[in-house]
Design a protein around this motif. Sequence first.
Motif, mmCIF file in Angstrom:
data_model
loop_
_atom_site.group_PDB
_atom_site.id
_atom_site.type_symbol
_atom_site.label_atom_id
_atom_site.label_comp_id
_atom_site.label_asym_id
_atom_site.label_seq_id
_atom_site.Cartn_x
_atom_site.Cartn_y
_atom_site.Cartn_z
ATOM 1 N N GLY A 20 0.816 -1.208 0.000
ATOM 2 C CA GLY A 20 0.000 0.000 0.000
ATOM 3 C C GLY A 20 0.850 1.257 0.000
ATOM 4 O O GLY A 20 0.506 2.240 -0.672
ATOM 5 N N ARG A 21 1.955 1.220 0.734
ATOM 6 C CA ARG A 21 2.856 2.373 0.770
ATOM 7 C C ARG A 21 3.475 2.623 -0.607
ATOM 8 O O ARG A 21 3.559 3.768 -1.059
ATOM 9 C CB ARG A 21 3.939 2.135 1.819
ATOM 10 C CG ARG A 21 4.850 3.336 2.050
ATOM 11 C CD ARG A 21 5.669 3.168 3.312
ATOM 12 N NE ARG A 21 6.413 1.912 3.332
ATOM 13 C CZ ARG A 21 6.130 0.881 4.125
ATOM 14 N NH1 ARG A 21 5.098 0.940 4.948
ATOM 15 N NH2 ARG A 21 6.855 -0.219 4.090
ATOM 16 N N ARG A 22 3.891 1.546 -1.277
ATOM 17 C CA ARG A 22 4.455 1.702 -2.631
ATOM 18 C C ARG A 22 3.399 2.239 -3.591
ATOM 19 O O ARG A 22 3.702 3.074 -4.448
ATOM 20 C CB ARG A 22 4.995 0.362 -3.136
ATOM 21 C CG ARG A 22 6.280 -0.091 -2.460
ATOM 22 C CD ARG A 22 6.920 -1.243 -3.211
ATOM 23 N NE ARG A 22 6.048 -2.405 -3.248
ATOM 24 C CZ ARG A 22 6.047 -3.363 -2.317
ATOM 25 N NH1 ARG A 22 6.868 -3.285 -1.283
ATOM 26 N NH2 ARG A 22 5.242 -4.402 -2.417
ATOM 27 N N LEU A 23 2.176 1.762 -3.442
ATOM 28 C CA LEU A 23 1.106 2.236 -4.307
ATOM 29 C C LEU A 23 0.874 3.728 -4.106
ATOM 30 O O LEU A 23 0.748 4.482 -5.075
ATOM 31 C CB LEU A 23 -0.192 1.469 -4.031
ATOM 32 C CG LEU A 23 -1.401 1.918 -4.859
ATOM 33 C CD1 LEU A 23 -1.298 1.387 -6.277
ATOM 34 C CD2 LEU A 23 -2.701 1.456 -4.218
ATOM 35 N N ARG A 24 0.846 4.155 -2.860
ATOM 36 C CA ARG A 24 0.621 5.578 -2.578
ATOM 37 C C ARG A 24 1.745 6.450 -3.131
ATOM 38 O O ARG A 24 1.511 7.575 -3.584
ATOM 39 C CB ARG A 24 0.467 5.796 -1.067
ATOM 40 C CG ARG A 24 -0.867 5.330 -0.509
ATOM 41 C CD ARG A 24 -1.056 5.795 0.917
ATOM 42 N NE ARG A 24 -0.175 5.081 1.829
ATOM 43 C CZ ARG A 24 -0.556 4.000 2.534
ATOM 44 N NH1 ARG A 24 -1.789 3.539 2.401
ATOM 45 N NH2 ARG A 24 0.285 3.411 3.354
ATOM 46 N N VAL B 16 1.319 5.733 -7.265
ATOM 47 C CA VAL B 16 0.001 6.085 -7.817
ATOM 48 C C VAL B 16 -0.771 6.842 -6.734
ATOM 49 O O VAL B 16 -1.728 6.314 -6.143
ATOM 50 C CB VAL B 16 -0.783 4.831 -8.274
ATOM 51 C CG1 VAL B 16 -2.002 5.242 -9.118
ATOM 52 C CG2 VAL B 16 0.086 3.863 -9.043
ATOM 53 N N PRO B 17 -0.384 8.059 -6.445
ATOM 54 C CA PRO B 17 -0.990 8.796 -5.327
ATOM 55 C C PRO B 17 -2.481 9.043 -5.473
ATOM 56 O O PRO B 17 -3.177 9.248 -4.472
ATOM 57 C CB PRO B 17 -0.197 10.105 -5.300
ATOM 58 C CG PRO B 17 0.415 10.228 -6.657
ATOM 59 C CD PRO B 17 0.678 8.834 -7.117
ATOM 60 N N ALA B 18 -2.988 9.010 -6.701
ATOM 61 C CA ALA B 18 -4.421 9.266 -6.897
ATOM 62 C C ALA B 18 -5.279 8.063 -6.539
ATOM 63 O O ALA B 18 -6.495 8.191 -6.368
ATOM 64 C CB ALA B 18 -4.690 9.684 -8.345
ATOM 65 N N ALA B 19 -4.672 6.866 -6.433
ATOM 66 C CA ALA B 19 -5.434 5.658 -6.109
ATOM 67 C C ALA B 19 -5.647 5.564 -4.602
ATOM 68 O O ALA B 19 -4.840 6.042 -3.804
ATOM 69 C CB ALA B 19 -4.712 4.416 -6.612
#
Length: 267
Positions: free
Chosen positions: A39-43, A46-49
């Motif tokens: 989740g941290r990598r995603l944020r 891809v900060p908009a997700a």
Amino acid sequence: MRRTIVITGGTSGIGKALARHHAERGDLVIAVGSGEAGGRRLREEVPAARFIQADLSSIRQTHDLIRKLRDEHPVIDALVLGAFRYNLTRIETEEGFEHTFALYVINRWLMAEGLRESLEEARTPVIVNLCGVGGIRAGEIRWDDPQLTEGYRPFRATMQGARAVELLGMAYAGERTSYVLYNPLFVATGMFKPFRQPVRGLVRVLSAVFAQPAARAVPPIAALIDHPPVGPLTAYRKGRPVELTVDRDLALRFEKTVHTMASSLPE
């Protein structure tokens, strides 16, 4: 028009690449993953997700997730089912289910059924189930031992899951929702990680040489989300249609089996 897209397994591999694609286009993307690190990598990438953490092999946590999604998103345009893990040895969940079956089969059935109403409220709703449909070797359902308590093999568990997904796709009866089975084939998604050396190194090399990047696998999947196929059930293998030969009576029998398993625990 901004759409709401839920992606399980959305913090890595194809799921994350698909989340990036739709978030950059302005869609509301909810990516579900099991670990805070993902989740941290995603944020970061891809900060908009939006990230939701949940252990999708858990029936209880899946029910909690479904309730949360239904409450917050009465309209869901697309549900992408992509959470999967290749287990070299047989692992049981805390609820007593074989992990591959719980994650690949029970969770995907629960998500599709649990979000049915939100999907049906969308203009062109679609479920995209990332699986092994149209593979070279078809799996078999171990009707007498679907949890593979005896004779567990990782490939056997995976292939049974792929066959199970086909049956559940045939059994799904949405009034307006298109159900798509999609096999992306060999994609670079870190599939070498579960293996031990020297197999791990070999799989890593093969992945680097032959596997397509996750971002390259996204366009045909995104196209199916943008323009869902006509008909209740369709199947594709790397963007090409696949003919399904699934007996509906057998599919309904299997769905009943999964329903019985999932209902063994209270919501």
